[in-house]
Design a protein around this motif. Sequence first.
Motif: not given
Length: 171
Positions: A78-80, A82, A104, A106
Amino acid sequence: MKTKLTLLLTATLLFFGGTFISSAQTDTRFGAMVAYGTEIENIGIGVNAEFPIMENLTISPGFIYYLPKDEAGIDIKWWELNGNANYYFLNDESFGFYGIAGLNYTNVKIDFDGTGFGGTSMESSDGRFGLNLGAGANFNIGSSITPFAEAKYVIIDGSQLVIGAGIKFNL
Protein backbone atom coordinates in the motif's frame (compact mmCIF):
# COMPACT_ATOMS: atom_id res chain seq x y z
CA MET A 1 1.02 56.68 -21.66
CA LYS A 2 0.82 53.00 -22.58
CA THR A 3 4.63 52.66 -22.26
CA LYS A 4 4.59 54.22 -18.76
CA LEU A 5 1.81 51.87 -17.66
CA THR A 6 3.71 48.85 -19.03
CA LEU A 7 6.90 49.99 -17.29
CA LEU A 8 5.05 50.51 -13.98
CA LEU A 9 3.36 47.11 -14.23
CA THR A 10 6.67 45.38 -15.05
CA ALA A 11 8.44 47.09 -12.12
CA THR A 12 5.62 46.08 -9.75
CA LEU A 13 5.72 42.46 -10.91
CA LEU A 14 9.52 42.31 -10.55
CA PHE A 15 9.34 43.77 -7.05
CA PHE A 16 6.66 41.39 -5.80
CA GLY A 17 8.13 38.45 -7.73
CA GLY A 18 11.55 39.08 -6.17
CA THR A 19 10.00 39.32 -2.71
CA PHE A 20 8.11 36.06 -3.27
CA ILE A 21 11.20 34.22 -4.54
CA SER A 22 13.45 35.41 -1.70
CA SER A 23 10.75 34.52 0.86
CA ALA A 24 10.18 31.10 -0.70
CA GLN A 25 13.88 30.27 -0.69
CA THR A 26 14.22 30.82 3.07
CA ASP A 27 11.12 28.82 4.08
CA THR A 28 11.36 25.81 1.76
CA ARG A 29 11.56 22.54 3.69
CA PHE A 30 12.17 18.88 2.82
CA GLY A 31 11.52 16.10 5.31
CA ALA A 32 11.10 12.48 6.27
CA MET A 33 8.40 10.92 8.40
CA VAL A 34 6.97 7.81 10.01
CA ALA A 35 3.21 7.33 9.70
CA TYR A 36 0.49 4.94 10.84
CA GLY A 37 -2.62 4.22 8.74
CA THR A 38 -5.74 2.97 10.51
CA GLU A 39 -7.25 1.15 7.50
CA ILE A 40 -4.11 -0.82 6.63
CA GLU A 41 -3.23 -1.00 10.35
CA ASN A 42 0.45 -0.66 9.58
CA ILE A 43 3.41 1.69 9.78
CA GLY A 44 4.71 3.57 6.78
CA ILE A 45 7.73 5.68 5.94
CA GLY A 46 7.49 8.81 3.87
CA VAL A 47 8.94 11.98 2.48
CA ASN A 48 7.41 15.43 2.14
CA ALA A 49 8.21 19.02 1.29
CA GLU A 50 6.82 22.49 1.88
CA PHE A 51 6.98 25.28 -0.68
CA PRO A 52 5.64 28.68 0.37
CA ILE A 53 3.38 30.35 -2.18
CA MET A 54 1.88 33.13 -0.04
CA GLU A 55 2.08 34.36 3.51
CA ASN A 56 0.67 31.56 5.74
CA LEU A 57 0.11 29.20 2.77
CA THR A 58 2.36 26.40 1.52
CA ILE A 59 2.06 23.62 -1.04
CA SER A 60 3.11 20.30 0.48
CA PRO A 61 3.62 17.25 -1.75
CA GLY A 62 4.25 13.94 0.02
CA PHE A 63 4.63 10.20 -0.42
CA ILE A 64 4.06 7.40 2.14
CA TYR A 65 4.99 3.76 1.57
CA TYR A 66 3.42 1.40 4.11
CA LEU A 67 5.47 -1.61 5.08
CA PRO A 68 4.24 -4.76 3.30
CA LYS A 69 2.20 -7.10 5.43
CA ASP A 70 1.16 -10.71 5.16
CA GLU A 71 -2.23 -11.80 6.48
CA ALA A 72 -3.11 -15.50 6.08
CA GLY A 73 -1.13 -15.90 2.85
CA ILE A 74 -2.26 -12.58 1.38
CA ASP A 75 0.50 -10.04 0.76
CA ILE A 76 -0.64 -6.41 0.95
CA LYS A 77 1.39 -3.51 -0.47
CA TRP A 78 0.00 0.00 0.00
CA TRP A 79 1.29 3.47 -0.86
CA GLU A 80 -0.12 6.96 -1.16
CA LEU A 81 0.79 10.15 -2.99
CA ASN A 82 -0.46 13.46 -1.58
CA GLY A 83 -0.68 17.04 -2.81
CA ASN A 84 -1.74 19.26 0.08
CA ALA A 85 -2.14 22.94 0.82
CA ASN A 86 -1.14 23.87 4.37
CA TYR A 87 -2.64 27.04 5.82
CA TYR A 88 -0.81 28.37 8.91
CA PHE A 89 -3.24 29.67 11.52
CA LEU A 90 -0.35 30.30 13.93
CA ASN A 91 3.29 30.60 12.94
CA ASP A 92 5.64 32.19 15.45
CA GLU A 93 9.27 31.61 16.40
CA SER A 94 8.64 28.44 18.42
CA PHE A 95 5.47 26.84 17.04
CA GLY A 96 3.50 26.63 13.80
CA PHE A 97 -0.04 25.20 13.61
CA TYR A 98 -1.61 24.54 10.19
CA GLY A 99 -4.68 23.07 8.58
CA ILE A 100 -4.32 20.52 5.77
CA ALA A 101 -6.52 20.18 2.69
CA GLY A 102 -5.54 18.36 -0.48
CA LEU A 103 -5.71 15.50 -2.92
CA ASN A 104 -4.67 11.90 -2.35
CA TYR A 105 -3.93 8.97 -4.65
CA THR A 106 -3.80 5.59 -2.91
CA ASN A 107 -2.61 2.37 -4.53
CA VAL A 108 -3.16 -1.08 -3.01
CA LYS A 109 -1.71 -4.29 -4.44
CA ILE A 110 -2.77 -7.71 -3.14
CA ASP A 111 -0.95 -10.98 -3.94
CA PHE A 112 -2.54 -14.29 -2.95
CA ASP A 113 -0.33 -17.36 -2.88
CA GLY A 114 -2.80 -20.21 -3.34
CA THR A 115 -0.56 -23.02 -2.10
CA GLY A 116 -3.30 -24.28 0.22
CA PHE A 117 -6.08 -23.91 -2.34
CA GLY A 118 -5.13 -25.96 -5.38
CA GLY A 119 -2.02 -23.91 -6.20
CA THR A 120 -3.89 -21.00 -7.82
CA SER A 121 -2.21 -17.64 -7.26
CA MET A 122 -3.97 -14.33 -7.75
CA GLU A 123 -2.80 -10.74 -7.97
CA SER A 124 -4.88 -7.59 -7.96
CA SER A 125 -4.19 -3.88 -7.62
CA ASP A 126 -6.37 -0.82 -7.40
CA GLY A 127 -5.75 2.92 -7.30
CA ARG A 128 -8.18 5.55 -6.05
CA PHE A 129 -8.29 9.34 -5.73
CA GLY A 130 -9.48 10.95 -2.52
CA LEU A 131 -9.34 14.07 -0.36
CA ASN A 132 -7.17 14.89 2.64
CA LEU A 133 -8.39 16.94 5.61
CA GLY A 134 -6.36 17.41 8.77
CA ALA A 135 -4.01 19.48 10.89
CA GLY A 136 -0.33 19.61 11.74
CA ALA A 137 2.24 21.39 13.83
CA ASN A 138 5.88 22.37 13.40
CA PHE A 139 8.06 22.69 16.48
CA ASN A 140 10.74 25.30 15.77
CA ILE A 141 13.73 24.38 17.93
CA GLY A 142 16.06 27.09 16.68
CA SER A 143 18.02 25.04 14.16
CA SER A 144 17.76 24.04 10.51
CA ILE A 145 15.82 20.94 11.59
CA THR A 146 12.12 21.27 12.41
CA PRO A 147 10.26 18.38 14.10
CA PHE A 148 6.60 18.08 13.06
CA ALA A 149 3.46 16.03 13.65
CA GLU A 150 0.36 15.65 11.46
CA ALA A 151 -3.02 13.95 11.54
CA LYS A 152 -5.16 13.74 8.42
CA TYR A 153 -8.25 11.89 7.37
CA VAL A 154 -8.18 10.49 3.85
CA ILE A 155 -11.71 10.54 2.40
CA ILE A 156 -11.74 7.69 -0.09
CA ASP A 157 -13.30 4.24 -0.50
CA GLY A 158 -11.62 2.51 2.45
CA SER A 159 -11.00 5.84 4.23
CA GLN A 160 -8.33 6.00 6.87
CA LEU A 161 -6.84 8.24 9.50
CA VAL A 162 -3.11 8.80 9.00
CA ILE A 163 -1.02 9.98 11.94
CA GLY A 164 2.56 10.94 11.22
CA ALA A 165 5.63 12.56 12.74
CA GLY A 166 9.08 13.40 11.47
CA ILE A 167 11.57 16.13 10.73
CA LYS A 168 11.82 18.78 8.04
CA PHE A 169 15.11 20.30 6.95
CA ASN A 170 14.97 24.05 6.34
CA LEU A 171 16.75 25.13 3.19
